[in-house]
Design an enzyme around this catalytic site. Structure first.
Site, short mmCIF file in Angstrom:
data_model
loop_
_atom_site.label_atom_id
_atom_site.label_comp_id
_atom_site.label_asym_id
_atom_site.label_seq_id
_atom_site.Cartn_x
_atom_site.Cartn_y
_atom_site.Cartn_z
N TYR A 17 0.82 -1.22 0.00
CA TYR A 17 0.00 0.00 0.00
C TYR A 17 0.85 1.27 0.00
O TYR A 17 0.49 2.24 0.66
CB TYR A 17 -0.92 0.03 1.24
CG TYR A 17 -1.78 -1.18 1.42
CD1 TYR A 17 -2.68 -1.57 0.44
CD2 TYR A 17 -1.69 -1.95 2.59
CE1 TYR A 17 -3.49 -2.69 0.61
CE2 TYR A 17 -2.49 -3.07 2.77
CZ TYR A 17 -3.39 -3.43 1.77
OH TYR A 17 -4.18 -4.52 1.95
N TYR A 145 -14.58 -4.60 3.42
CA TYR A 145 -13.25 -4.99 2.95
C TYR A 145 -13.08 -6.49 3.18
O TYR A 145 -13.30 -6.97 4.29
CB TYR A 145 -12.14 -4.22 3.68
CG TYR A 145 -10.77 -4.73 3.30
CD1 TYR A 145 -10.14 -4.29 2.14
CD2 TYR A 145 -10.12 -5.70 4.07
CE1 TYR A 145 -8.90 -4.80 1.76
CE2 TYR A 145 -8.89 -6.22 3.69
CZ TYR A 145 -8.29 -5.76 2.54
OH TYR A 145 -7.08 -6.27 2.17
N ASP A 239 -17.38 -12.67 7.41
CA ASP A 239 -15.93 -12.53 7.36
C ASP A 239 -15.49 -11.98 8.71
O ASP A 239 -15.56 -10.78 8.96
CB ASP A 239 -15.55 -11.59 6.20
CG ASP A 239 -14.05 -11.37 6.10
OD1 ASP A 239 -13.31 -11.85 7.00
OD2 ASP A 239 -13.61 -10.72 5.13
N LYS A 268 -6.21 -13.27 10.76
CA LYS A 268 -5.59 -12.23 11.60
C LYS A 268 -5.10 -12.71 12.97
O LYS A 268 -3.94 -13.08 13.07
CB LYS A 268 -6.56 -11.04 11.75
CG LYS A 268 -6.80 -10.31 10.42
CD LYS A 268 -6.10 -8.98 10.33
CE LYS A 268 -5.87 -8.49 8.91
NZ LYS A 268 -7.05 -8.20 8.12
C1 PLP Z 1 -7.33 -8.40 6.66
C2 PLP Z 1 -8.64 -8.86 6.20
C3 PLP Z 1 -8.77 -9.71 5.08
C4 PLP Z 1 -7.59 -10.14 4.25
O1 PLP Z 1 -6.67 -10.87 4.98
P1 PLP Z 1 -5.18 -11.06 4.40
O2 PLP Z 1 -4.55 -12.03 5.34
O3 PLP Z 1 -4.55 -9.70 4.44
O4 PLP Z 1 -5.29 -11.56 3.02
C5 PLP Z 1 -10.04 -10.12 4.73
N1 PLP Z 1 -11.12 -9.74 5.42
C6 PLP Z 1 -11.03 -8.94 6.49
C7 PLP Z 1 -12.28 -8.57 7.24
C8 PLP Z 1 -9.80 -8.46 6.92
O5 PLP Z 1 -9.71 -7.64 7.96
#
Ligand code: PLP
Length: 425
Positions: A17, A145, A239, A268
């Protein structure tokens, strides 16, 4: 101080980024400990974002370190095709025990984006395996996102800027507004009445849309989504890559609404901020749609480093810590400290909102005119905080102490009071 590896390596590295011509130079890190990042030049910063929300137990927790050492000596990795191992199967069992309802079939991957890709692939193939064609799109939401890969970019907020260039290449999804009230629900119902037949599912970050601006919604909104998904026969994907593992106050955000999504994605904080690992977990009826005499009904996916044994060992150690240490109570404490610590920002004329949910504190400005200047001013206060868009936010380690958190909130208050950050300096 000149670091040989830094000078030489900066000519070869491509950073995330970042406009490589104009970005502030990155800070060389020597080590981490607890809530601190120790820089190569001897400075030490209090970390306000726990390395993109991963380091939930703080850095270098001895229990995770011990589990990693133990696993490294035995088997760092073995392919997951045709072979399995205890760390992965134990982890799958434990995740399913912790998750609500019959979320009970775990597919491991190595990053959040790929976990979301797999969730989308599962949802599309779920319909194909059942003989229903034409259900290949998703409903997702503004400010959402879900990752940086092509399919996940297509369900991100299309106007947020990050992925705008690719509009022509991306799958054309249905982007809606979250049903925050009855009116919103009626609007979404109307949209689904027209489009549901083309959709495989609905994908949402429950309670907090993270990278799209730390935008909150309440559990009622999620219950409306569950109701609409049921009414229109769509798979509901949560997600929880950001919200999972205590961040919003419950172990998983879906618990707050007492509903069970059909598919959930985690990553995460899964390994306590140590190694890359992600999981896509499906309910029984989703999994069953892939069981067949037909080879072609199988889920054709399998990352090389799927269910990496070291990462699974770290994740198991992290789950042990959630069981043995009072993480959720710590989140409640952090929420209160954030409320108190960030409250003075409410009086600033260019601040339009201060909000807290669990261990997430957000100060939203009308706009940030000088993002670089703001980052530098925060650094000068000895804190690692990464404002983006219009927000300055904190998502610290859940183990952060009251004193350490006070340094973070005080730094934000001090820096925001320095000048009107909504105007060019
Ligand atoms: C960070 C994130 C992703 C992507 O995860 P990466 O390990 O960076 O590919 C997808 N969805 C959410 C909600 C996120 O916070």
């Amino acid at each position: 101080m000149t670091l040989d590896w830094f000078q030489k390596g900066m000519a070869h590295i491509w950073l995330p980024y970042a406009q490589m011509q104009t970005a502030l130079p990155p800070l060389p890190v020597a080590s981490t400990q607890g809530a601190r990042i120790h820089l190569a030049d001897g400075r030490s910063l209090i970390d306000g974002i726990a390395s993109w929300w991963t380091a939930c137990h703080g850095y270098n927790h001895p229990a995770i370190f011990a589990a990693l050492m133990d696993q490294a000596g035995r088997m760092p990795h073995v392919m997951f095709g045709g072979l399995v191992h205890e760390p992965a199967l134990r982890l799958a069992t434990r995740l399913c025990d912790l998750l609500p309802g019959d979320l009970s079939h775990v597919f491991f991957t190595d990053s959040g984006s790929v976990a979301v890709e797999v969730a989308m692939k599962m949802a599309v193939q779920y319909w194909l395996n059942r003989g229903e064609r034409g259900r290949s799109r998703f409903l997702s939401f503004r400010h959402g996102y879900h990752g940086d890969t092509f399919a996940t970019m297509s369900v991100c907020d299309p106007d947020e800027g990050m992925h705008k260039h690719f509009a022509d290449v991306l799958i054309h999804q249905l982007i809606g507004d979250l049903p925050r009230d009855d009116e919103g629900e009626a609007a979404l119902t109307a949209l689904l009445e027209r489009e549901a037949g083309t959709l495989a599912g609905i994908i949402v970050e429950p309670l907090v849309q993270g990278a799209g601006g730390m935008v909150f919604h309440d559990p009622t909104t999620l219950r409306r989504l569950r109701k609409l998904a049921d009414r229109f026969g769509l798979l509901l994907i949560f997600d929880e890559i950001f919200t999972g593992f205590g961040r919003t106050g419950t172990l998983f955000a879906c618990e707050s609404a007492a509903i069970v999504p059909d598919i959930i994605t985690l990553s995460k904080a899964l390994t306590g901020g140590t190694l890359p690992l992600a999981a896509t977990i499906a309910r029984t009826h989703v999994f069953k749609a892939f069981l067949s005499d037909e080879e072609t009904h199988a889920l054709m996916h399998g990352p090389t480093f799927m269910a990496n044994a070291l990462a699974c060992a770290a994740a198991n150690a992290s789950l042990d810590l959630f069981a043995s240490e009072p993480r959720l109570q710590q989140v409640t404490n952090i929420a209160q400290w954030l409320e108190e610590g960030l409250a003075p920002c409410r009086d600033l004329p260019f601040v339009c909102d201060v909000r807290v949910k669990g261990a997430i504190g957000v100060v939203e400005l009308e706009r940030i005119a000088d993002l670089k200047g703001l980052k530098q001013a925060l650094l000068a206060e000895g804190v690692w905080i990464r404002p983006f868009g219009r927000i300055v936010y904190l998502t610290p380690a859940l183990t952060i102490t009251e004193d350490e958190l006070a340094i973070l909130t005080r730094a934000i208050v001090t820096v925001l009071k320095q000048r009107d950050w909504s105007k060019q300096g």
